[in-house]
Scaffold this active site. Structure first.
Site, mmCIF file in Angstrom:
data_model
loop_
_atom_site.group_PDB
_atom_site.id
_atom_site.type_symbol
_atom_site.label_atom_id
_atom_site.label_comp_id
_atom_site.label_asym_id
_atom_site.label_seq_id
_atom_site.Cartn_x
_atom_site.Cartn_y
_atom_site.Cartn_z
ATOM 1 N N LYS A 188 109.807 34.826 59.744
ATOM 2 C CA LYS A 188 110.351 35.970 60.475
ATOM 3 C C LYS A 188 109.572 36.075 61.772
ATOM 4 O O LYS A 188 108.547 35.416 61.931
ATOM 5 C CB LYS A 188 110.210 37.260 59.657
ATOM 6 C CG LYS A 188 108.820 37.447 59.010
ATOM 7 C CD LYS A 188 108.767 38.683 58.110
ATOM 8 C CE LYS A 188 109.264 38.436 56.719
ATOM 9 N NZ LYS A 188 110.420 39.242 56.363
ATOM 10 N N ARG A 189 110.048 36.890 62.704
ATOM 11 C CA ARG A 189 109.266 37.101 63.909
ATOM 12 C C ARG A 189 107.873 37.609 63.548
ATOM 13 O O ARG A 189 107.691 38.313 62.548
ATOM 14 C CB ARG A 189 109.971 38.121 64.831
ATOM 15 C CG ARG A 189 111.165 37.564 65.576
ATOM 16 C CD ARG A 189 110.789 36.426 66.508
ATOM 17 N NE ARG A 189 110.139 36.927 67.720
ATOM 18 C CZ ARG A 189 110.748 37.087 68.877
ATOM 19 N NH1 ARG A 189 112.026 36.773 69.025
ATOM 20 N NH2 ARG A 189 110.104 37.547 69.924
ATOM 21 N N LYS A 198 105.025 43.446 60.003
ATOM 22 C CA LYS A 198 105.516 42.503 58.987
ATOM 23 C C LYS A 198 104.361 41.896 58.187
ATOM 24 O O LYS A 198 104.577 41.288 57.144
ATOM 25 C CB LYS A 198 106.362 41.410 59.646
ATOM 26 C CG LYS A 198 107.651 41.957 60.271
ATOM 27 C CD LYS A 198 108.442 40.846 60.952
ATOM 28 C CE LYS A 198 109.647 41.342 61.741
ATOM 29 N NZ LYS A 198 110.812 41.660 60.909
ATOM 30 N N THR A 238 116.930 40.859 56.452
ATOM 31 C CA THR A 238 118.100 40.126 55.963
ATOM 32 C C THR A 238 117.646 38.783 55.397
ATOM 33 O O THR A 238 118.308 38.236 54.511
ATOM 34 C CB THR A 238 119.129 39.897 57.086
ATOM 35 O OG1 THR A 238 118.433 39.490 58.270
ATOM 36 C CG2 THR A 238 119.908 41.159 57.369
ATOM 37 N N LYS A 264 118.660 36.439 51.893
ATOM 38 C CA LYS A 264 118.972 35.004 51.862
ATOM 39 C C LYS A 264 118.142 34.299 50.797
ATOM 40 O O LYS A 264 118.638 33.440 50.063
ATOM 41 C CB LYS A 264 118.729 34.383 53.254
ATOM 42 C CG LYS A 264 119.671 34.954 54.321
ATOM 43 C CD LYS A 264 119.230 34.669 55.755
ATOM 44 C CE LYS A 264 120.015 35.564 56.717
ATOM 45 N NZ LYS A 264 119.463 35.558 58.095
HETATM 46 C C1 26V Z 1 114.559 45.385 70.680
HETATM 47 C C2 26V Z 1 114.279 45.194 71.999
HETATM 48 C C3 26V Z 1 113.486 46.201 72.703
HETATM 49 C C4 26V Z 1 113.749 46.204 74.179
HETATM 50 C C5 26V Z 1 113.810 44.858 74.797
HETATM 51 C C6 26V Z 1 114.545 43.813 74.058
HETATM 52 C C7 26V Z 1 114.756 44.048 72.622
HETATM 53 C C8 26V Z 1 115.469 43.141 71.906
HETATM 54 C C9 26V Z 1 115.724 43.337 70.589
HETATM 55 C C10 26V Z 1 115.275 44.456 69.981
HETATM 56 C C11 26V Z 1 115.674 44.574 68.577
HETATM 57 C C12 26V Z 1 114.720 45.187 67.674
HETATM 58 C C13 26V Z 1 115.445 45.690 66.499
HETATM 59 C C14 26V Z 1 115.690 44.662 65.416
HETATM 60 O O1 26V Z 1 115.820 43.465 65.587
HETATM 61 N N1 26V Z 1 115.761 45.190 64.249
HETATM 62 C C15 26V Z 1 115.976 44.431 63.047
HETATM 63 O O2 26V Z 1 117.359 44.530 62.726
HETATM 64 C C16 26V Z 1 117.684 43.815 61.542
HETATM 65 C C17 26V Z 1 119.170 43.902 61.363
HETATM 66 O O3 26V Z 1 119.543 45.208 61.089
HETATM 67 C C18 26V Z 1 116.922 44.394 60.372
HETATM 68 O O4 26V Z 1 117.207 43.636 59.221
HETATM 69 C C19 26V Z 1 115.416 44.372 60.628
HETATM 70 O O5 26V Z 1 114.726 45.050 59.597
HETATM 71 C C20 26V Z 1 115.112 45.046 61.957
HETATM 72 O O6 26V Z 1 113.745 44.883 62.297
#
Ligand code: 26V
Length: 798
Positions: free
Chosen positions: A535-536, A541, A643, A647
């Site tokens: 994961k990232r 995490k 997610t 898997k």
């Molecule tokens: C946030 C940001 C912040 C601003 C700049 C660019 C950027 C790009 C992506 C994000 C996304 C962060 C939120 C995210 O990925 N959440 C994850 O979503 C999954 C699908 O619902 C979920 O399974 C994960 O627990 C959750 O961390």
């Protein structure tokens, strides 16, 4: 799809050769793997076009409501095999290639991943596109056609180094350019009132040009479109300026356009407030909304009826400018009054929240919003006062614009008729902690839609060995009705079935061991437990918890070499945001520890650590089917859903995890006795943080953790630079916001339980098989059916 529509090996072979000759212009004698891959992709693509046209035609003819999924990210991965599987021709493709003397695996693996996303949110969008197509939900995905996807990761002396990703350097066979579908997108400039109407004159403009990718569903019964926008200059070159000798300025419009869709922002951890990011978000959103309105009007429908024909889903707040932009288009372009415009907007929009982390919540400085999107800033203020007026009980600290910032979460909430979380726990926390006041003002607006994953890619495609066994055991068709996996349950008393189940796992582990030997130069035994955390990289995490416990294990093995240990291979994968120093330091620690442990002759095969570079969708497809243990160990209350956890369990790995995100529901489904639970709960985490000394107290209570931190501090894993991890150890003692120390002993104890359970292979096999049998709920088909019913109010067109 009836079998009669399926091509024979000979027919497909002819089609591949045809494309090699006439599309690639290559003679078979000189063709490379790339040429063959293109030829095969084009042959498959040809077979997607008919269902795609049929679906589009049917949607027009029936006037069915369409769903529009707006997302800044679509993390698709490879497309060739996915399309082949959904068309029911994977084996035919394999045989056709073999008849041509080619290696199917080599051709499939020649395809670069489409990595237009960071992680969970982007991959979810890709799974949802596939499920919408499989369920026959008429819809479009809208995104950006980034020239460069997520950076490539490599390691140099244990440190992450980022390299630009370049997937479009090769021809991309899955897309169709649509130069006729083009919209003007404005930025900056001024707003004037003319006859009581606002007129926005942008100071900069670019064009958004469409590029379509067909997304074909299971058995080719339906196909939707993923429409990605590329930025193009409005004028190639400012000739007047050029002729005046202002050569550099003449290229300015082109330069803006080029940067807009150039690169995916690689930081999913902290919101940075960058102008270019805001421009990207508006670029996607405005292009999508103009396209939606154009399609609606082309059907000669009234704008007042938009909510009957259109549902628009905002994937997090990234496209949350959709509210103000739709109001603007309805008012300023189509002459509607504000009240009518906002009413239509709210009825059309839905908002999915994907994170509670405060540092990731988007807030734009009002001066920036006012400069980049001056008309939208006015409309945002207007929406905020409209909402305040409608809710006199709204407390002063609630609202969209506060402290000179536009809060995108509040904006999305107020402009949407439904707001959803992505797991039961996360939804509850949205209600209680993120939007408590708005929830009170709008009871019932916040709902839950627990995430799901597509079983076609994540079981059928990634795990052929287990898929065959399932089909042999319960018959065909489970791919489109994943609850049918429950029919496997009676077989867990059948020793023959369990042997085959474990034999399938064994095959996958052997493949992975081979790949690790080839690519990492590390020998691992398929008899060992494969323990995987992919994961990232993020502090919440807690990859750090995992590596600290691993060091503890090693320490114990050295002290007590005779004891009975289950051999383990610890596998890590994941990228850190380029500017995330703490996350990069954790990667380096894992790499340093791996170097020491993997070369310790006293340990031999009992413990190995593997961390391949550049974890991506394709690597996930390789690792997950081979995993015995899935690490889902985030600080409770922080992982919205996860997610990857789904898997793994679907592929028969057992989970070691906290009560966080969808882990809670996975444990309910598979049974508490088939899940290794540990750690503080979300309320306990909050309570624990009340003690400012929580870290120190927890460390002092664990001799093992003290020893482990001492070894790191002494430079046992960085002898050439003993102070390398002083900051990390200092943070552990003095702040430890994510409660690694407080959960350390509980995690250790759970890992001991895992060891004991793995020692009994027969009972492990039962637990693993029960995980697979009980994961049907987490199909993205179930999730999309929930969105269709509760948010989009739309039905299958099949
Ligand atoms: C946030 C940001 C912040 C601003 C700049 C660019 C950027 C790009 C992506 C994000 C996304 C962060 C939120 C995210 O990925 N959440 C994850 O979503 C999954 C699908 O619902 C979920 O399974 C994960 O627990 C959750 O961390």
């Amino acid at each position: 799809m009836k079998d009669t529509h399926l091509p024979t090996v000979q027919v497909l072979r002819d089609e591949i050769e045809h494309h090699l000759t006439y599309s690639m212009g290559k003679d078979a004698r000189h063709a490379s793997v790339y040429d063959w891959r293109m030829a095969l992709s084009l042959a498959i693509r040809d077979r997607v076009v008919a269902p795609w046209f049929a679906a589009t035609r049917k949607t027009w003819e029936t006037g069915a409501k369409r769903v529009y999924y707006l997302s800044m990210e679509f993390l698709i991965g490879r497309m060739l095999e996915d399309a082949a599987i959904n068309l029911g021709i994977r084996d035919t493709c394999r045989e056709a290639l073999e008849a041509l003397g080619l290696d199917y695996e080599a051709v499939v693996e020649n395809e670069p991943d489409a990595a237009l996303g960071n992680g969970g949110l982007g991959r979810l969008a890709a799974c949802y596109m596939e499920s919408m197509a499989s369920l026959g939900c008429p819809g479009y995905g809208y995104g950006i056609r980034y020239e460069h996807g997520l950076f490539k990761q490599k390691f140099e002396a244990g440190r992450q180094v980022e390299l630009p990703e370049d997937w479009l350097r090769q021809r991309h066979p899955w897309e169709f350019e649509r130069p006729e579908s083009v919209y003007e997108i404005g930025f900056k400039g001024t707003v004037e009132m003319v006859d009581g109407r606002a007129v926005w004159t942008p100071g900069e403009t670019v064009l958004a040009e469409a590029c379509d990718m067909p997304i074909v569903g299971w058995e080719g019964k339906w196909a939707n479109t993923l429409r990605l926008w590329s930025a193009k200059p409005t004028e190639q070159f400012d000739l007047a300026r050029f002729n005046h000798g202002d050569y550099a300025a003449a290229a300015e419009p082109e330069a803006l356009a080029r940067t807009l869709s150039r690169v995916l922002y690689p930081d999913d951890t902290t919101y940075a407030g960058k102008e270019l990011r805001l421009k990207q978000e508006f670029f996607l959103t405005s292009a999508a909304l103009q396209d939606i309105l154009r399609r609606h009007l082309a059907a000669e429908l009234a704008l007042e009826d938009l909510p009957d024909h259109v549902a628009i889903q905002m994937n997090d707040t990234h496209p949350a400018i959709a509210g103000p932009e739709l109001v603007r288009l309805l008012m300023d372009v189509h002459g509607m009054e504000f009240e009518a415009a906002i009413d239509i907007t709210v009825k059309c929009l839905g908002y999915t929240n994907h994170t509670l982390l405060p540092e990731a919540l988007e807030r734009w400085a009002t001066y920036l919003m006012g400069t980049v999107l001056p008309r939208h800033m006015q409309i945002i203020e207007k929406i905020d006062s409209w909402h305040r007026a409608a809710h006199p009980g709204r407390p002063d600290y609630v609202g969209i614009v506060k402290h000179q910032e536009v809060r995108m979460g509040e904006l999305a909430f107020i402009t949407a008729h439904k707001v959803n979380g992505v797991s039961a726990l996360h939804t509850e926390l949205i209600r209680e902690n993120l939007f408590p006041q708005l929830n009170r003002l709008h009871p019932g607006r916040i709902i839950n839609q627990t995430n799901g994953i597509t079983p076609r890619r994540w079981l059928r495609m990634a795990n052929p060995a287990l898929s065959h066994l399932i089909t042999e055991t319960i018959g065909a068709g489970w791919e489109a009705d994943l609850d049918r996996l429950r029919a496997l349950e009676p077989y867990i008393e059948d020793a023959g079935f369990l042997d085959q189940f474990m034999a399938a796992k064994r095959v996958n582990k052997e493949h992975l061991a081979h790949w690790i030997a080839q690519n990492q130069g590390i020998t691992v035994s398929p008899d060992a437990m494969f323990d995987v955390q992919i994961k990232r990289l993020h502090e919440y995490k807690r990859q750090l918890l995992n590596i600290l416990q691993t060091i503890g294990e090693w320490h114990e093995m050295r002290d007590n070499p005779q004891a009975d240990y289950q051999p383990r291979v610890k596998i890590f994968g994941g990228k850190a945001a380029p500017g995330y120093v703490a996350a990069k330091q954790i990667i380096r620690l894992i790499k340093d520890v791996a170097e020491v442990i993997n070369n310790d002759p006293a340990i031999g095969d009992r413990l190995k650590i593997v961390y391949p570079a550049n974890y991506n969708v394709s690597m996930a497809e390789r690792l997950i089917p081979a995993a015995d243990l899935s690490e889902q160990i985030s600080t409770a209350g922080k992982e919205a859903s996860g997610t990857g956890n789904m898997k793994f369990a679907l592929n028969g790995a057992l989970t070691i995890g906290t009560l966080d995100g969808a882990n809670v529901e996975i444990r309910e489904q598979v049974g508490a006795e088939n899940f290794f639970l540990f750690g503080l709960t979300a309320p306990e985490v909050t309570a624990r943080r009340e003690d400012p000394e929580h870290a120190r107290h927890a460390i002092l209570e664990s001799q093992m953790l003290q020893d482990v931190l001492q070894m790191i501090a002494e430079g046992r894993f960085s002898p050439e630079e003993p102070g390398r991890y002083h900051d990390l150890v200092h943070t552990m003692w003095n702040s430890d916001y994510f409660l690694v120390a407080s959960d350390f002993e509980a995690y250790r104890a759970a890992q001991k339980e895992v060891d004991a359970a793995f020692a009994n292979r027969a009972s492990w096999a039962k637990m693993a098989a029960l995980n697979t049998a009980r994961m049907g709920f987490f199909s993205s088909d179930r999730a999309i059916a929930g969105y269709m019913r509760d948010i989009w109010e739309t039905r299958s067109a099949l």
